[in-house]
Design a protein around this motif. Structure first.
Motif, short mmCIF file in Angstrom:
data_model
loop_
_atom_site.label_atom_id
_atom_site.label_comp_id
_atom_site.label_asym_id
_atom_site.label_seq_id
_atom_site.Cartn_x
_atom_site.Cartn_y
_atom_site.Cartn_z
N GLY A 160 35.23 24.78 50.16
CA GLY A 160 34.01 24.10 49.71
C GLY A 160 33.70 22.89 50.55
O GLY A 160 32.52 22.62 50.87
N ALA A 161 34.76 22.14 50.93
CA ALA A 161 34.52 20.96 51.77
C ALA A 161 33.97 21.36 53.13
O ALA A 161 33.04 20.72 53.66
CB ALA A 161 35.83 20.17 51.92
N ILE A 162 34.57 22.43 53.70
CA ILE A 162 34.07 22.90 55.00
C ILE A 162 32.63 23.39 54.89
O ILE A 162 31.77 23.06 55.73
CB ILE A 162 34.99 24.00 55.54
N VAL A 163 32.36 24.15 53.86
CA VAL A 163 30.99 24.66 53.67
C VAL A 163 30.02 23.51 53.44
O VAL A 163 28.90 23.48 53.98
CB VAL A 163 30.96 25.67 52.51
N LEU A 164 30.44 22.53 52.61
CA LEU A 164 29.57 21.39 52.34
C LEU A 164 29.30 20.59 53.62
O LEU A 164 28.16 20.15 53.87
CB LEU A 164 30.21 20.50 51.28
N THR A 165 30.36 20.43 54.42
CA THR A 165 30.18 19.72 55.69
C THR A 165 29.19 20.45 56.58
O THR A 165 28.29 19.83 57.21
CB THR A 165 31.53 19.58 56.39
N ALA A 166 29.34 21.76 56.64
CA ALA A 166 28.42 22.55 57.48
C ALA A 166 26.99 22.46 56.96
O ALA A 166 26.03 22.31 57.74
CB ALA A 166 28.89 23.99 57.52
N ILE A 167 26.85 22.52 55.63
CA ILE A 167 25.50 22.47 55.05
C ILE A 167 24.86 21.10 55.31
O ILE A 167 23.68 20.98 55.71
CB ILE A 167 25.55 22.76 53.54
N ILE A 201 30.15 13.13 63.27
CA ILE A 201 30.75 12.92 61.93
C ILE A 201 31.15 14.25 61.31
O ILE A 201 32.25 14.41 60.74
CB ILE A 201 29.79 12.15 61.02
N SER A 202 30.29 15.25 61.41
CA SER A 202 30.60 16.57 60.86
C SER A 202 31.82 17.18 61.55
O SER A 202 32.71 17.77 60.90
CB SER A 202 29.39 17.50 61.01
N MET A 203 31.86 17.00 62.87
CA MET A 203 32.99 17.55 63.60
C MET A 203 34.30 16.85 63.20
O MET A 203 35.33 17.49 62.96
CB MET A 203 32.75 17.43 65.10
N VAL A 204 34.23 15.50 63.11
CA VAL A 204 35.44 14.75 62.72
C VAL A 204 35.86 15.13 61.31
O VAL A 204 37.05 15.34 61.02
CB VAL A 204 35.16 13.23 62.84
N PHE A 205 34.90 15.23 60.44
CA PHE A 205 35.22 15.59 59.05
C PHE A 205 35.82 16.99 58.98
O PHE A 205 36.78 17.24 58.23
CB PHE A 205 33.96 15.48 58.19
N SER A 206 35.26 17.90 59.77
CA SER A 206 35.81 19.27 59.80
C SER A 206 37.23 19.27 60.35
O SER A 206 38.11 19.97 59.83
CB SER A 206 34.90 20.17 60.65
N LEU A 217 39.31 16.76 60.24
CA LEU A 217 40.18 16.19 59.21
C LEU A 217 40.49 17.19 58.11
O LEU A 217 41.62 17.26 57.61
CB LEU A 217 39.51 14.93 58.62
N ILE A 218 39.47 17.96 57.74
CA ILE A 218 39.71 18.98 56.70
C ILE A 218 40.70 20.01 57.19
O ILE A 218 41.62 20.43 56.46
CB ILE A 218 38.37 19.63 56.29
N VAL A 219 40.55 20.45 58.44
CA VAL A 219 41.48 21.44 58.99
C VAL A 219 42.89 20.87 59.07
O VAL A 219 43.89 21.54 58.73
CB VAL A 219 40.99 21.92 60.37
N ILE A 220 42.99 19.59 59.54
CA ILE A 220 44.32 18.95 59.61
C ILE A 220 44.94 18.85 58.21
O ILE A 220 46.12 19.14 58.01
CB ILE A 220 44.20 17.56 60.27
N ALA A 221 44.11 18.41 57.25
CA ALA A 221 44.61 18.32 55.87
C ALA A 221 45.03 19.69 55.36
O ALA A 221 46.04 19.84 54.64
CB ALA A 221 43.56 17.70 54.96
N LEU A 222 44.24 20.72 55.74
CA LEU A 222 44.59 22.08 55.32
C LEU A 222 45.93 22.50 55.91
O LEU A 222 46.80 23.04 55.21
CB LEU A 222 43.48 23.05 55.74
#
Length: 618
Positions: A16-23, A167-172, A174-179
């Motif tokens: 959901g976080a990845i999808v929300l970031t993409a949206i 920002i979207s790339m960094v957030f993505s 971070l999400i991948v790293i957290a994953l």
């Protein structure tokens, strides 16, 4: 409906976080791109406005008056429409206070207030005035400011777009790293632990634990693994203990079977129940942790079983045959610690039987807190089968000995009757014939004395022969001596008219068949003398075991012996003495002080010839 799976919830949050970031990234990118749409066209048109302003001035100075006046107005109108082009209007914000909107109004004001009036007032074909040049320059400056502001606004929107994408790339990322971090700590590491635990369990190591915290599936699986390893460890140790216990029981059973096998050979070879069984039973007690063990023999003619063997006692049993043997003797302190009825012990009674016949009972004591295992019980049942076989064979041998002895005596009696008895009868008849002859003369007294002596000798010999025949024809066809004596007591009680008192306490198998017959015959002779000659009214018979000897006595209250001594030429007493010597004992016949006669037989059975008169200390 919410999911109950924490792992699924975490995956759903990440996705959901990845999808929300993409949206968000796409929507903001779309919004920014929409906001700068047409800016390039507006910039181009604004740049063209500068060129158009110079062209208007230049043409108003070069064209002729007549033709230029009409076209100049058309060009001004056309230029004015270009100022209000939709591309320029769309790139200008609708808010009045926006700087770009104010600059656009200022540019329109410069056109309306300065440049347009100057162009309309200028004579076509005349040179350009300084005022027109100044008006154009002022207007061009406003246009340049508008173009610059449009460029800045476009670049700002492009920079914003870049920032949003970064920002979207960094957030993505971070999400991948957290994953990945979550996968490593919450999935991969627990899985490695579980795999390691499974491998350790395969190598019989149940000490490793997962110790996973949390409420997700892997934590629950780790807790299940921990519980499983604990239960497996407990089960494995229990199985290992049971296997070790079974192995020990099998070893004990093997040793016990070896003991019983070796002892059974001695038991069947020597036919001695006490010497053959006690060592075996004592070894079994040590192996199985039981004891003491007692063996009782049963007799059809006896209401109570008789103790024949014990493996532990603090006093020498009355039936002991060898007073040099202390195998069954223990100290009172040791005896008091044994698992008996008064010392927290339990008793197991096992029948000793052959098909259709109960021979005895094996009494086994064992500790109450320990109990008796099924293996030990089966071993004891096997022991009872061996003892039953040994006792049965011993009884059968005894019966065969009795039968053989009876047959031998019958043969001897028949031979004596057919030979010696007929000869004596013939001599008696000849003496009778000589008496009938009338011998006269001086030799008559001598002849009469000789005939009397011959008659007395023949009668004595004939009576002794009859006693021998009666002895040899006597059969001990009852199970034991006690039963035969009871039948004899009943017989003489009828002949006396009064009951004969009887007391008997010999242990089983104390006497051999030959000893039993001689003892029975001596008692019968004593009873016969008391009934025939003593005129007695009270007669008592006692057969007692006074270890190591047997004592048999016949008492009566009759007239006693004349002169207080044994009668001369009483062949019954002579035969009793002869039988007593055969037994290795002696017979005494004495008058009693209170009246009557007491006949006493004492002897040590052959099975007890090694036992001294005074028992050795235990």
């Amino acid at each position: 409906m919410t999911s109950r799976s924490p792992l699924v919830n975490r995956l759903a949050v990440v996705i959901g976080a990845i999808v929300l970031t993409a949206i968000v990234s796409m929507s903001t990118t779309l919004a920014v791109s929409n906001s700068i749409e047409g800016n390039a066209t507006a910039i181009n048109l604004a740049g063209a406005l500068r060129m158009g302003a110079f062209q208007l001035i230049a043409r108003s100075a070069t064209e002729d008056y007549e033709n230029g006046r009409a076209t100049s107005g058309a060009r001004i109108n056309d230029y004015e429409r270009r100022l209000e082009d939709t591309a320029i209007l769309r790139s200008v914000p609708g808010a009045d206070d926006h700087p770009l909107a104010r600059q656009y109004r200022q540019m329109l004001a410069a056109w309306q207030d300065e440049l347009k009036p100057a162009l309309e007032q200028h004579e076509v074909g005349t040179p350009i005035t300084p005022a027109m040049v100044q008006a154009v320059e002022d207007y061009i400056q406003e246009v340049d400011r508008l173009v610059t502001m449009l460029e800045q606004r476009t670049e700002a929107r492009v920079d914003l777009l870049h920032l949003i994408q970064i920002i979207s790339m960094v957030f993505s990322v971070l999400i991948v790293i957290a994953l990945f971090y979550d996968l490593k700590n919450r999935i991969l590491r627990p899985l490695r632990k579980l795999v390691a635990i499974a491998g350790a369990v395969g190598e019989k190591d149940f000490s490793r634990k997962a110790d996973l915290k949390g409420a997700d599936e892997l934590a629950q699986l780790g807790q299940a693994f921990d519980q499983m390893t604990s239960e497996l460890a407990l089960t494995y140790y229990e199985l290992e203990a049971k296997a070790r216990q079974k192995t020990e029981e099998l070893e004990v059973s093997h040793q016990a079977l070896q003991v019983m096998h070796s002892a059974s050979r001695d038991l069947f070879a020597n036919h001695d129940l006490c010497n053959g069984a006690i060592p075996m039973l004592q070894e079994l007690e040590l192996l199985l942790g039981i004891g003491p063990i007692r063996l009782f023999l049963h007799d059809k003619e006896s209401a109570e079983p008789v103790e024949a063997i014990t493996t532990a006692t603090d006093k020498r049993p009355f039936y002991c045959r060898d007073h040099h043997c202390n195998a069954c003797l223990v100290t009172p302190e040791v005896y008091d610690e044994m698992p008996l009825e008064n010392n927290d012990g339990r008793r197991l009674l096992l029948p000793i039987r052959t098909p259709g016949q109960l021979l005895g009972t094996l009494e086994v004591w064992y500790p109450a807190e320990k109990g008796l295992s099924a293996t030990s019980r089966r071993l004891l049942e096997t022991l009872t089968d061996q003892l039953a076989t040994a006792i049965f064979l011993e009884r059968q041998i005894t019966e065969e000995q009795q039968l053989t002895l009876a047959e031998e005596r019958t043969v001897i009696a028949r031979e004596l009757h057919d030979s010696l008895a007929q000869s004596l009868s013939y001599l008696k008849m000849q003496v009778t014939r000589l008496r009938r002859l009338n011998i006269t003369g001086e030799q008559k007294p001598v002849h009469d004395d000789i005939l009397d002596e011959l008659s007395t000798g023949l009668n004595s010999a004939y009576r002794q022969l009859r006693e021998l025949l009666a002895t040899f024809r006597l059969k001990l066809d009852t199970p034991d001596l006690a039963t035969a004596l009871r039948k004899t007591i009943d017989e003489f009680s009828e002949r006396l008219g009064h009951p004969v008192d009887f007391e008997y306490n010999l242990p089983p198998q104390t006497l051999s068949p030959n000893e039993e017959i001689h003892t029975l015959q001596i008692i019968r002779e004593g009873l016969a003398n008391a009934v025939k000659h003593a005129d007695a009214t009270v007669i008592s018979v006692k057969v007692l075991f006074e270890s190591p000897q047997v004592r048999a006595s016949i008492r009566d209250n009759g007239k006693g012996l004349p002169g207080g001594d044994q009668p001369v030429n009483h062949y019954g007493l002579v035969i009793m003495q002869d039988r007593a010597r055969t037994l290795g004992g002696k017979v005494k016949v004495d008058n009693r002080d209170e009246g009557g006669v007491e006949v006493t037989l004492t002897f040590v059975p052959k099975s007890r010839n090694l036992i001294p008169t005074e028992s050795s200390p235990a």
